[in-house]
Design an enzyme around this catalytic site. Structure first.
Site, PDB file in Angstrom:
ATOM      1  N   THR A 132       0.812  -1.210   0.000  1.00 27.09           N
ATOM      2  CA  THR A 132       0.000   0.000   0.000  1.00 27.09           C
ATOM      3  C   THR A 132       0.852   1.269   0.000  1.00 27.09           C
ATOM      4  O   THR A 132       2.003   1.246   0.454  1.00 27.09           O
ATOM      5  CB  THR A 132      -0.897  -0.004   1.261  1.00 27.09           C
ATOM      6  OG1 THR A 132      -1.492   1.275   1.436  1.00 27.09           O
ATOM      7  CG2 THR A 132      -0.087  -0.297   2.532  1.00 27.09           C
ATOM      8  N   ASP A 133       0.248   2.369  -0.431  1.00 31.58           N
ATOM      9  CA  ASP A 133       0.953   3.657  -0.369  1.00 31.58           C
ATOM     10  C   ASP A 133       1.042   4.187   1.063  1.00 31.58           C
ATOM     11  O   ASP A 133       1.779   5.144   1.323  1.00 31.58           O
ATOM     12  CB  ASP A 133       0.279   4.695  -1.289  1.00 31.58           C
ATOM     13  CG  ASP A 133      -1.163   5.000  -0.934  1.00 31.58           C
ATOM     14  OD1 ASP A 133      -1.698   4.407   0.023  1.00 31.58           O
ATOM     15  OD2 ASP A 133      -1.778   5.841  -1.625  1.00 31.58           O
ATOM     16  N   GLU A 134       0.272   3.593   1.992  1.00 34.99           N
ATOM     17  CA  GLU A 134       0.272   4.120   3.369  1.00 34.99           C
ATOM     18  C   GLU A 134       1.622   3.945   4.051  1.00 34.99           C
ATOM     19  O   GLU A 134       1.891   4.590   5.067  1.00 34.99           O
ATOM     20  CB  GLU A 134      -0.827   3.448   4.198  1.00 34.99           C
ATOM     21  CG  GLU A 134      -2.202   3.692   3.624  1.00 34.99           C
ATOM     22  CD  GLU A 134      -3.329   3.606   4.636  1.00 34.99           C
ATOM     23  OE1 GLU A 134      -3.050   3.567   5.849  1.00 34.99           O
ATOM     24  OE2 GLU A 134      -4.486   3.568   4.191  1.00 34.99           O
ATOM     25  N   TYR A 158      -1.673  -0.354  11.066  1.00 35.05           N
ATOM     26  CA  TYR A 158      -1.823  -1.047   9.770  1.00 35.05           C
ATOM     27  C   TYR A 158      -0.649  -0.715   8.845  1.00 35.05           C
ATOM     28  O   TYR A 158       0.003  -1.615   8.293  1.00 35.05           O
ATOM     29  CB  TYR A 158      -3.150  -0.638   9.112  1.00 35.05           C
ATOM     30  CG  TYR A 158      -3.196  -0.948   7.626  1.00 35.05           C
ATOM     31  CD1 TYR A 158      -3.255  -2.263   7.175  1.00 35.05           C
ATOM     32  CD2 TYR A 158      -3.153   0.074   6.664  1.00 35.05           C
ATOM     33  CE1 TYR A 158      -3.271  -2.562   5.811  1.00 35.05           C
ATOM     34  CE2 TYR A 158      -3.179  -0.206   5.310  1.00 35.05           C
ATOM     35  CZ  TYR A 158      -3.233  -1.524   4.889  1.00 35.05           C
ATOM     36  OH  TYR A 158      -3.244  -1.815   3.539  1.00 35.05           O
ATOM     37  N   LYS A 162       2.295  -3.210   7.339  1.00 38.23           N
ATOM     38  CA  LYS A 162       2.543  -3.411   5.906  1.00 38.23           C
ATOM     39  C   LYS A 162       3.987  -3.012   5.560  1.00 38.23           C
ATOM     40  O   LYS A 162       4.643  -3.660   4.747  1.00 38.23           O
ATOM     41  CB  LYS A 162       1.552  -2.591   5.065  1.00 38.23           C
ATOM     42  CG  LYS A 162       0.116  -3.062   5.117  1.00 38.23           C
ATOM     43  CD  LYS A 162      -0.111  -4.456   4.545  1.00 38.23           C
ATOM     44  CE  LYS A 162       0.070  -4.533   3.055  1.00 38.23           C
ATOM     45  NZ  LYS A 162      -0.325  -5.876   2.520  1.00 38.23           N
TER      46      LYS A 162
HETATM   47  P1  NAD Z   1      -9.678  -7.295   2.529  1.00 37.13           P
HETATM   48  O1  NAD Z   1      -9.642  -6.995   3.997  1.00 37.13           O
HETATM   49  O2  NAD Z   1     -10.918  -7.045   1.767  1.00 37.13           O
HETATM   50  O3  NAD Z   1      -9.292  -8.834   2.295  1.00 37.13           O
HETATM   51  C1  NAD Z   1      -8.265  -9.468   2.976  1.00 37.13           C
HETATM   52  C2  NAD Z   1      -8.370 -10.968   2.724  1.00 37.13           C
HETATM   53  O4  NAD Z   1      -7.283 -11.615   3.418  1.00 37.13           O
HETATM   54  C3  NAD Z   1      -9.662 -11.593   3.268  1.00 37.13           C
HETATM   55  O5  NAD Z   1     -10.178 -12.509   2.329  1.00 37.13           O
HETATM   56  C4  NAD Z   1      -9.209 -12.324   4.527  1.00 37.13           C
HETATM   57  O6  NAD Z   1      -9.999 -13.452   4.851  1.00 37.13           O
HETATM   58  C5  NAD Z   1      -7.781 -12.725   4.145  1.00 37.13           C
HETATM   59  N1  NAD Z   1      -6.934 -12.947   5.321  1.00 37.13           N
HETATM   60  C6  NAD Z   1      -6.777 -12.123   6.387  1.00 37.13           C
HETATM   61  N2  NAD Z   1      -5.941 -12.687   7.283  1.00 37.13           N
HETATM   62  C7  NAD Z   1      -5.545 -13.877   6.747  1.00 37.13           C
HETATM   63  C8  NAD Z   1      -4.666 -14.898   7.182  1.00 37.13           C
HETATM   64  N3  NAD Z   1      -4.030 -14.826   8.358  1.00 37.13           N
HETATM   65  N4  NAD Z   1      -4.476 -15.969   6.385  1.00 37.13           N
HETATM   66  C9  NAD Z   1      -5.120 -16.061   5.183  1.00 37.13           C
HETATM   67  N5  NAD Z   1      -5.974 -15.132   4.741  1.00 37.13           N
HETATM   68  C10 NAD Z   1      -6.176 -14.045   5.510  1.00 37.13           C
HETATM   69  O7  NAD Z   1      -8.446  -6.499   1.922  1.00 37.13           O
HETATM   70  P2  NAD Z   1      -8.284  -5.783   0.500  1.00 37.13           P
HETATM   71  O8  NAD Z   1      -8.792  -4.404   0.604  1.00 37.13           O
HETATM   72  O9  NAD Z   1      -8.782  -6.708  -0.549  1.00 37.13           O
HETATM   73  O10 NAD Z   1      -6.681  -5.685   0.425  1.00 37.13           O
HETATM   74  C11 NAD Z   1      -5.925  -6.768  -0.099  1.00 37.13           C
HETATM   75  C12 NAD Z   1      -4.450  -6.399  -0.049  1.00 37.13           C
HETATM   76  O11 NAD Z   1      -4.223  -5.204  -0.805  1.00 37.13           O
HETATM   77  C13 NAD Z   1      -3.932  -6.115   1.358  1.00 37.13           C
HETATM   78  O12 NAD Z   1      -2.632  -6.636   1.468  1.00 37.13           O
HETATM   79  C14 NAD Z   1      -3.902  -4.586   1.450  1.00 37.13           C
HETATM   80  O13 NAD Z   1      -2.893  -4.150   2.342  1.00 37.13           O
HETATM   81  C15 NAD Z   1      -3.571  -4.229   0.011  1.00 37.13           C
HETATM   82  N6  NAD Z   1      -4.049  -2.920  -0.457  1.00 37.13           N
HETATM   83  C16 NAD Z   1      -5.358  -2.559  -0.285  1.00 37.13           C
HETATM   84  C17 NAD Z   1      -5.811  -1.340  -0.787  1.00 37.13           C
HETATM   85  C18 NAD Z   1      -7.257  -0.915  -0.645  1.00 37.13           C
HETATM   86  O14 NAD Z   1      -7.585   0.228  -0.976  1.00 37.13           O
HETATM   87  N7  NAD Z   1      -8.165  -1.778  -0.194  1.00 37.13           N
HETATM   88  C19 NAD Z   1      -4.917  -0.494  -1.455  1.00 37.13           C
HETATM   89  C20 NAD Z   1      -3.568  -0.888  -1.580  1.00 37.13           C
HETATM   90  C21 NAD Z   1      -3.160  -2.112  -1.091  1.00 37.13           C
HETATM   91  O1  DAU Z   2      -4.125   3.969   0.551  1.00 37.83           O
HETATM   92  C1  DAU Z   2      -4.340   2.599   0.479  1.00 37.83           C
HETATM   93  C2  DAU Z   2      -5.159   2.158   1.666  1.00 37.83           C
HETATM   94  O2  DAU Z   2      -6.469   2.640   1.454  1.00 37.83           O
HETATM   95  C3  DAU Z   2      -5.158   0.650   1.869  1.00 37.83           C
HETATM   96  O3  DAU Z   2      -3.865   0.224   2.166  1.00 37.83           O
HETATM   97  C4  DAU Z   2      -6.103   0.256   3.004  1.00 37.83           C
HETATM   98  O4  DAU Z   2      -6.177  -1.163   3.107  1.00 37.83           O
HETATM   99  C5  DAU Z   2      -7.482   0.807   2.682  1.00 37.83           C
HETATM  100  O5  DAU Z   2      -8.369   0.525   3.756  1.00 37.83           O
HETATM  101  C6  DAU Z   2      -7.413   2.316   2.446  1.00 37.83           C
HETATM  102  O6  DAU Z   2      -7.094   3.025   3.681  1.00 37.83           O
HETATM  103  P1  DAU Z   2      -7.844   4.388   4.091  1.00 37.83           P
HETATM  104  O7  DAU Z   2      -7.752   4.553   5.550  1.00 37.83           O
HETATM  105  O8  DAU Z   2      -7.401   5.504   3.227  1.00 37.83           O
HETATM  106  O9  DAU Z   2      -9.346   3.966   3.603  1.00 37.83           O
HETATM  107  P2  DAU Z   2     -10.772   4.155   4.296  1.00 37.83           P
HETATM  108  O10 DAU Z   2     -11.801   3.738   3.295  1.00 37.83           O
HETATM  109  O11 DAU Z   2     -10.852   3.561   5.655  1.00 37.83           O
HETATM  110  O12 DAU Z   2     -10.856   5.740   4.467  1.00 37.83           O
HETATM  111  C7  DAU Z   2     -10.695   6.606   3.360  1.00 37.83           C
HETATM  112  C8  DAU Z   2     -10.726   8.031   3.873  1.00 37.83           C
HETATM  113  O13 DAU Z   2     -12.052   8.326   4.355  1.00 37.83           O
HETATM  114  C9  DAU Z   2      -9.806   8.271   5.061  1.00 37.83           C
HETATM  115  O14 DAU Z   2      -9.263   9.576   4.965  1.00 37.83           O
HETATM  116  C10 DAU Z   2     -10.719   8.182   6.271  1.00 37.83           C
HETATM  117  C11 DAU Z   2     -12.050   8.673   5.737  1.00 37.83           C
HETATM  118  N1  DAU Z   2     -13.260   8.065   6.335  1.00 37.83           N
HETATM  119  C12 DAU Z   2     -13.328   6.710   6.411  1.00 37.83           C
HETATM  120  C13 DAU Z   2     -14.414   6.084   6.962  1.00 37.83           C
HETATM  121  C14 DAU Z   2     -14.514   4.575   7.049  1.00 37.83           C
HETATM  122  C15 DAU Z   2     -14.300   8.870   6.766  1.00 37.83           C
HETATM  123  O15 DAU Z   2     -14.251  10.105   6.679  1.00 37.83           O
HETATM  124  N2  DAU Z   2     -15.402   8.251   7.299  1.00 37.83           N
HETATM  125  C16 DAU Z   2     -15.499   6.903   7.439  1.00 37.83           C
HETATM  126  O16 DAU Z   2     -16.532   6.420   7.963  1.00 37.83           O
END
Ligand code: NAD
Ligand code: DAU
Length: 359
Positions: A132-134, A158, A162
């Site tokens: 992730t970019d975080e 988190y 990562k």
């Molecule tokens: P998600 O939370 O929707 O899914 C995570 C999956 O991992 C689930 O299916 C869960 O059951 C599985 N999991 C969790 N713990 C596990 C374990 N111990 N063993 C096996 N499986 C396990 O997450 P997502 O949003 O689909 O993100 C997927 C990946 O992409 C993550 O690594 C996250 O850091 C990365 N990522 C997410 C975003 C985003 O915006 N969602 C952006 C950049 C990177």
């Molecule tokens: O940047 C990549 C990341 O983006 C991933 O690595 C993470 O897995 C993914 O969850 C996401 O993280 P964020 O914290 O940016 O996403 P989230 O959807 O939780 O929140 C997006 C923005 O919105 C953040 O600035 C917080 C804000 N927010 C979020 C929630 C859930 C609100 O204002 N209200 C809310 O209820």
């Protein structure tokens, strides 16, 4: 064949669908099925002979090693993680366990598997780590976007977990020569996203007439990418990414949270108008997230230049597709909002909205 960890989650499931539609190799999903893992995300693939599923925790090295020995994958694409920042603030332990220890166990299993391969199979093997970019921390308004050389400065448990996993992957390439590639992507949105994250939470709350809880002043900026574009970037990186390298993935689509919520409301006003008033009337400013990163932005020039990748969706088109998907898949949303989901919503928003109501 390839192994996809976390393939029952949001991005993993989108990746598996896209992979099976576009590529030849079969897929084995390895997923623990936490609250975020959902076999409904993969239900359309039941009966496809190229699709397999194993309910396995990535921390269980013996179980993962057994699968790798039996299936001999040519690649491992690692999505499995705890992924929600707010949950990492209220309970960081599971993030350390899965994201750090789990990645370590997976790397060890992959190293043993790769070391035992011969010649061509050994040269072709890939470990693709999805990050992730975080990990880069927070940008000021005028700062340049994150590049692959930006220093790591994770701010939430988190992000720190990562970042640690990225360092382990880097070290396994540097020390053992494991053929790794890491991707660092910005915020994704699209079908199958669990409604704890901003965009699906807002869509579902809006439809139910509930408050739309915007943290702080709503001016935090995220760089949004449609999930299908993240998946196409991962496929491209798996095919042509240079070993030991990292690639930043983003859609050059920076938006303030408040503008994202207004965009969702505008699409809903058009597709499913309220009987009275507009969805934006439901917006409420609530207590901020502790340590809330102000701004993320990705500089995607490396993946664009080296791998010729570009996103296919604009935010305007992607958000419309996403809202429509949630309108069309009410059965999916009903099923994911189980007792555990309701407990989380109460824990995260009960007090925030209570405070807001008192102001
Ligand atoms: P998600 O939370 O929707 O899914 C995570 C999956 O991992 C689930 O299916 C869960 O059951 C599985 N999991 C969790 N713990 C596990 C374990 N111990 N063993 C096996 N499986 C396990 O997450 P997502 O949003 O689909 O993100 C997927 C990946 O992409 C993550 O690594 C996250 O850091 C990365 N990522 C997410 C975003 C985003 O915006 N969602 C952006 C950049 C990177
Ligand atoms: O940047 C990549 C990341 O983006 C991933 O690595 C993470 O897995 C993914 O969850 C996401 O993280 P964020 O914290 O940016 O996403 P989230 O959807 O939780 O929140 C997006 C923005 O919105 C953040 O600035 C917080 C804000 N927010 C979020 C929630 C859930 C609100 O204002 N209200 C809310 O209820």
């Amino acid at each position: 064949m390839i192994v996809v960890t976390g393939g029952a989650g949001f991005i993993g499931a989108n990746f598996v669908h896209q992979w099976l539609a576009a590529e030849r190799d079969p897929v084995l999903v390895v997923d623990k099925l936490t609250y975020a893992g959902n076999l409904d995300n993969l239900s359309g693939l039941r009966g496809d002979p190229r699709f397999g599923f194993a309910q396995v925790d990535i921390c269980d090295r013996a179980a993962v090693a057994g699968l790798l020995a039996a299936r001999r994958p040519r690649a491992l694409v690692h999505f499995a993680a705890e992924s929600h920042v707010d949950r990492s603030i209220s309970g960081p332990g599971e993030f350390i366990r899965t994201n750090i220890n789990g990645t370590f166990e997976l790397l060890e299993a992959a190293r043993a598997h790769w070391s035992a391969l011969d010649g061509g199979d050994r040269a072709a093997f890939r470990f693709l780590h999805v990050s992730t970019d975080e990990v880069y921390g927070s940008l000021g308004e005028a700062d340049p976007a994150f590049s692959e050389t930006t220093a790591y400065a994770p701010n939430s448990p988190y992000a720190a977990s990562k970042a640690a996993s990225d360092h382990l992957v880097r070290a396994y390439h540097h020390t053992y020569g494991l053929p790794t590639v890491t991707t660092n992507c910005s915020n994704n949105y699209g079908p199958y996203q669990f409604p704890e994250k901003l965009i699906p939470l807002m869509i579902l709350n809006a439809l139910e007439g509930k408050p739309l809880p915007v943290y702080g002043d709503g001016a935090n900026v995220r760089d949004w990418l449609y999930v299908g574009d993240h998946c196409s970037a991962i496929r491209r990186t798996l095919g042509a990414g240079r070993l030991g390298e990292t690639y930043n993935i983003g859609g050059k689509s920076e938006m303030r949270n408040l503008d994202v919520v207004h965009a969702i409301c505008a699409v809903l006003d058009e597709l499913r108008p309220r009987a009275k008033g507009r969805y934006a009337d439901q917006i409420r400013f609530v207590t901020d997230r502790p340590g809330h990163d102000r701004r993320y932005a990705i500089d995607p020039r490396k993946i664009e230049g080296e791998l010729d990748w570009r996103p296919a969706q604009t935010f305007e088109a992607g958000i419309r597709l996403t809202v429509q998907w949630y309108l069309d898949n009410t059965q999916w949303t009903e099923r994911v909002r189980s007792g555990g989901y309701r407990d989380w919503i109460q824990a995260n928003y009960g007090e925030r909205l209570g405070e807001q109501a008192r102001q």
